[in-house]
Structure formats: structure tokens, C-alpha cells
Motif scaffolding. Structure first.
Motif, short mmCIF file in Angstrom:
data_model
loop_
_atom_site.label_atom_id
_atom_site.label_comp_id
_atom_site.label_asym_id
_atom_site.label_seq_id
_atom_site.Cartn_x
_atom_site.Cartn_y
_atom_site.Cartn_z
N THR A 1 1.05 5.66 -0.34
CA THR A 1 0.39 6.96 -0.33
C THR A 1 0.53 7.57 -1.72
O THR A 1 1.29 7.07 -2.56
N LYS B 1 -6.76 9.56 -10.66
CA LYS B 1 -7.70 8.98 -9.69
C LYS B 1 -9.11 9.11 -10.21
O LYS B 1 -9.53 10.15 -10.67
N TYR C 1 -7.09 1.47 -5.60
CA TYR C 1 -6.88 2.12 -4.31
C TYR C 1 -8.06 1.84 -3.38
O TYR C 1 -9.14 1.46 -3.82
N TYR D 1 0.84 -1.19 0.00
CA TYR D 1 0.00 0.00 0.00
C TYR D 1 0.88 1.24 0.00
O TYR D 1 1.81 1.35 0.78
N ARG E 1 -3.75 12.79 -8.23
CA ARG E 1 -5.01 13.15 -7.55
C ARG E 1 -6.05 13.73 -8.50
O ARG E 1 -7.24 13.44 -8.37
N TYR F 1 -2.93 3.41 -2.29
CA TYR F 1 -2.89 2.77 -3.61
C TYR F 1 -2.29 1.38 -3.49
O TYR F 1 -1.36 1.16 -2.73
N ARG G 1 -10.81 9.32 4.91
CA ARG G 1 -10.42 10.16 3.77
C ARG G 1 -9.09 9.74 3.16
O ARG G 1 -8.82 10.01 2.00
N LYS G 2 -8.26 9.08 3.95
CA LYS G 2 -6.93 8.66 3.48
C LYS G 2 -7.07 7.67 2.34
O LYS G 2 -7.91 6.78 2.37
N ILE G 3 -6.23 7.83 1.33
CA ILE G 3 -6.23 6.92 0.18
C ILE G 3 -4.92 6.16 0.17
O ILE G 3 -3.84 6.75 0.31
N GLU H 1 -11.31 3.24 -7.46
CA GLU H 1 -11.49 2.82 -6.07
C GLU H 1 -11.97 1.38 -6.02
O GLU H 1 -12.83 0.97 -6.79
N ARG I 1 -9.84 3.17 0.62
CA ARG I 1 -9.93 4.15 1.70
C ARG I 1 -10.09 3.33 2.99
O ARG I 1 -11.21 2.93 3.32
#
Length: 71
Positions: A7, A27, A37, A5, A23, A48, A44-46, A33, A39
């Protein structure tokens, strides 16, 4: 199989795209999603998923994904 994973900033370093480009342009058009990636914990954190992104980068583009990128 365990996943790596990343950021947005870490992914930026691996694929040589600016974090802002990831972003705003990749994305939800190229990176989806639930596929590329997640959450974690519904926040809110993504994060990948590197293995899935790497696999898709190496495969030839499909007509559907090219058309989706134009919309």
C-alpha cells in the motif's frame, strides 16, 4: 516470480518518503501505472510492486525520466 504488493503507507515506510509525497509527486511521474503499481480489479485501491520500484531506484537515472520529472 512472485511480486510483493505494498500500500502507499507500506511503501512510504520502505523508501522513507511521506505517503502524501508518493501520492502527489511520485505517482504518475516517477511511479507509473502498469509498471510500478496496479489497481486490482479495476478499483480505486493502488498496490505498488516493490521489486520493480526497488530495481528502478537502484538504476541510474535516464535523461528521459529526468526530463519527464521536470514537466
Amino acid at each position: 516470480m512472485s511480486n510483493t504488493y505494498l500500500t502507499t503507507e507500506e511503501l512510504s515506510g520502505k523508501i522513507k518518503y511521506d505517503a502524501r509525497t508518493i501520492r502527489t509527486r511520485l505517482k504518475d511521474s516517477v511511479l507509473l501505472e502498469g509498471i510500478h503499481y496496479i489497481r486490482p480489479f479495476g478499483g480505486r485501491k493502488i498496490l505498488y510492486i516493490w521489486e520493480r520500484i526497488e530495481k528502478d531506484m537502484a538504476s541510474p537515472a535516464h535523461l528521459d525520466s529526468l526530463i519527464a520529472g521536470l514537466q
